[in-house]
Design a protein around this motif. Structure first.
Motif, PDB file in Angstrom:
ATOM      1  N   TYR A   1       0.839  -1.202   0.000  1.00 35.73           N
ATOM      2  CA  TYR A   1       0.000   0.000   0.000  1.00 35.73           C
ATOM      3  C   TYR A   1       0.878   1.257   0.000  1.00 35.73           C
ATOM      4  O   TYR A   1       0.681   2.160  -0.819  1.00 35.73           O
TER       5      TYR A   1
ATOM      6  N   THR B   1      -4.149  -1.434  -3.705  1.00 34.56           N
ATOM      7  CA  THR B   1      -5.245  -0.490  -3.501  1.00 34.56           C
ATOM      8  C   THR B   1      -6.379  -1.094  -2.666  1.00 34.56           C
ATOM      9  O   THR B   1      -7.249  -0.372  -2.205  1.00 34.56           O
ATOM     10  N   VAL B   2      -6.353  -2.409  -2.479  1.00 35.70           N
ATOM     11  CA  VAL B   2      -7.370  -3.104  -1.694  1.00 35.70           C
ATOM     12  C   VAL B   2      -6.666  -4.109  -0.788  1.00 35.70           C
ATOM     13  O   VAL B   2      -5.779  -4.838  -1.242  1.00 35.70           O
TER      14      VAL B   2
ATOM     15  N   CYS C   1     -15.382   0.638   3.813  1.00 35.40           N
ATOM     16  CA  CYS C   1     -14.699  -0.329   2.942  1.00 35.40           C
ATOM     17  C   CYS C   1     -15.149  -0.212   1.495  1.00 35.40           C
ATOM     18  O   CYS C   1     -14.436  -0.651   0.588  1.00 35.40           O
ATOM     19  N   ASP C   2     -16.305   0.383   1.282  1.00 33.29           N
ATOM     20  CA  ASP C   2     -16.837   0.534  -0.072  1.00 33.29           C
ATOM     21  C   ASP C   2     -16.357   1.808  -0.774  1.00 33.29           C
ATOM     22  O   ASP C   2     -16.650   2.009  -1.945  1.00 33.29           O
ATOM     23  N   ILE C   3     -15.623   2.677  -0.052  1.00 31.20           N
ATOM     24  CA  ILE C   3     -15.092   3.892  -0.683  1.00 31.20           C
ATOM     25  C   ILE C   3     -13.870   3.480  -1.499  1.00 31.20           C
ATOM     26  O   ILE C   3     -12.899   2.970  -0.944  1.00 31.20           O
ATOM     27  N   PRO C   4     -13.889   3.693  -2.803  1.00 30.44           N
ATOM     28  CA  PRO C   4     -12.759   3.260  -3.638  1.00 30.44           C
ATOM     29  C   PRO C   4     -11.460   3.988  -3.290  1.00 30.44           C
ATOM     30  O   PRO C   4     -11.462   5.152  -2.857  1.00 30.44           O
ATOM     31  N   TYR C   5     -10.376   3.293  -3.501  1.00 24.85           N
ATOM     32  CA  TYR C   5      -9.030   3.845  -3.332  1.00 24.85           C
ATOM     33  C   TYR C   5      -8.909   5.147  -4.120  1.00 24.85           C
ATOM     34  O   TYR C   5      -9.353   5.239  -5.267  1.00 24.85           O
TER      35      TYR C   5
ATOM     36  N   GLU D   1     -10.441   7.884  -3.638  1.00 24.71           N
ATOM     37  CA  GLU D   1     -11.647   8.700  -3.624  1.00 24.71           C
ATOM     38  C   GLU D   1     -12.023   9.017  -2.187  1.00 24.71           C
ATOM     39  O   GLU D   1     -11.494   8.432  -1.247  1.00 24.71           O
TER      40      GLU D   1
ATOM     41  N   ARG E   1     -10.568   8.235   4.295  1.00 19.39           N
ATOM     42  CA  ARG E   1     -11.228   8.667   3.061  1.00 19.39           C
ATOM     43  C   ARG E   1     -12.514   9.450   3.318  1.00 19.39           C
ATOM     44  O   ARG E   1     -13.183   9.869   2.372  1.00 19.39           O
TER      45      ARG E   1
ATOM     46  N   GLU F   1      -2.667   8.244  -1.938  1.00 16.48           N
ATOM     47  CA  GLU F   1      -3.625   7.606  -2.837  1.00 16.48           C
ATOM     48  C   GLU F   1      -3.890   8.436  -4.084  1.00 16.48           C
ATOM     49  O   GLU F   1      -4.015   7.899  -5.187  1.00 16.48           O
TER      50      GLU F   1
ATOM     51  N   ARG G   1      -3.293   7.414  -8.011  1.00 19.73           N
ATOM     52  CA  ARG G   1      -4.416   7.476  -8.947  1.00 19.73           C
ATOM     53  C   ARG G   1      -4.089   8.349 -10.144  1.00 19.73           C
ATOM     54  O   ARG G   1      -4.449   8.049 -11.266  1.00 19.73           O
TER      55      ARG G   1
END
Length: 166
Positions: A63, A69-70, A91-95, A97, A134, A160, A164
């Motif tokens: 990381y 990224t996950v 946990c659902d917030i994308p890397y 973002e 995040r 991050e 990106r």
């Protein structure tokens, strides 16, 4: 007293990151020395090179070197059903973002519980792996990371964003 195994990941500009396992899952990731000092009670902490902890170190290293990224680690969190909903939403917030506290409140079906989302975010014991960094203020302000440690939040988000955009 509960026994927990731990190891330390040395993250250059972030310092020591303490990773704690119950032998089956990662149960705590502590970024701050004062938080680590509090861990000696209620746990008996034993330094370990268990495979799970080695894998956690490997994934954190990936990381921080922009190769992951996950996270794919077994984790356990203890909290109220509301907190658990918040942590799952994190946990659902994308890397790379971000989401606002209000966004999270909406997502979990409690649109007026913005402050409670903030408190659940603060109670997250799996920093980085469950990406509470995040979550930002509705006005895009870096608010509320471990109290007043928004500098760490900013560094994680910059890491991050660089990946990106790079």
């Amino acid at each position: 007293m509960k026994r927990r195994e731990y190891t330390i990941y040395k993250a250059n500009e972030f310092g020591d990151i303490y990773i704690i396992s119950d032998g089956e899952a990662i149960v705590h990731v502590e970024l701050f020395a004062d938080g680590w000092e509090k861990m000696n009670n209620p746990y008996e902490l034993v330094k370990s090179d268990a495979l799970l902890l080695q894998e956690a170190v490997k994934q954190l290293d990936e990381y921080f070197h922009r190769k992951r990224t996950v996270f794919q680690l077994p984790v356990k969190w203890e909290g109220t059903p509301f907190q658990q909903k918040v942590w799952q939403a994190l946990c659902d917030i994308p890397y790379g973002e971000t989401a606002s506290y209000s966004d999270i409140a909406q997502k979990i079906g409690h649109p007026k519980a913005v402050r409670a989302v903030g408190q659940a975010n603060r109670a997250n014991e799996l920093a980085i792996i469950v990406p509470c960094h995040r979550v930002i203020g509705k006005n895009n302000a870096l608010t509320g990371y471990a109290g007043n440690r928004t500098d760490v939040k900013e560094k994680l988000l910059q890491l991050e964003q660089h990946y990106r955009s790079g």
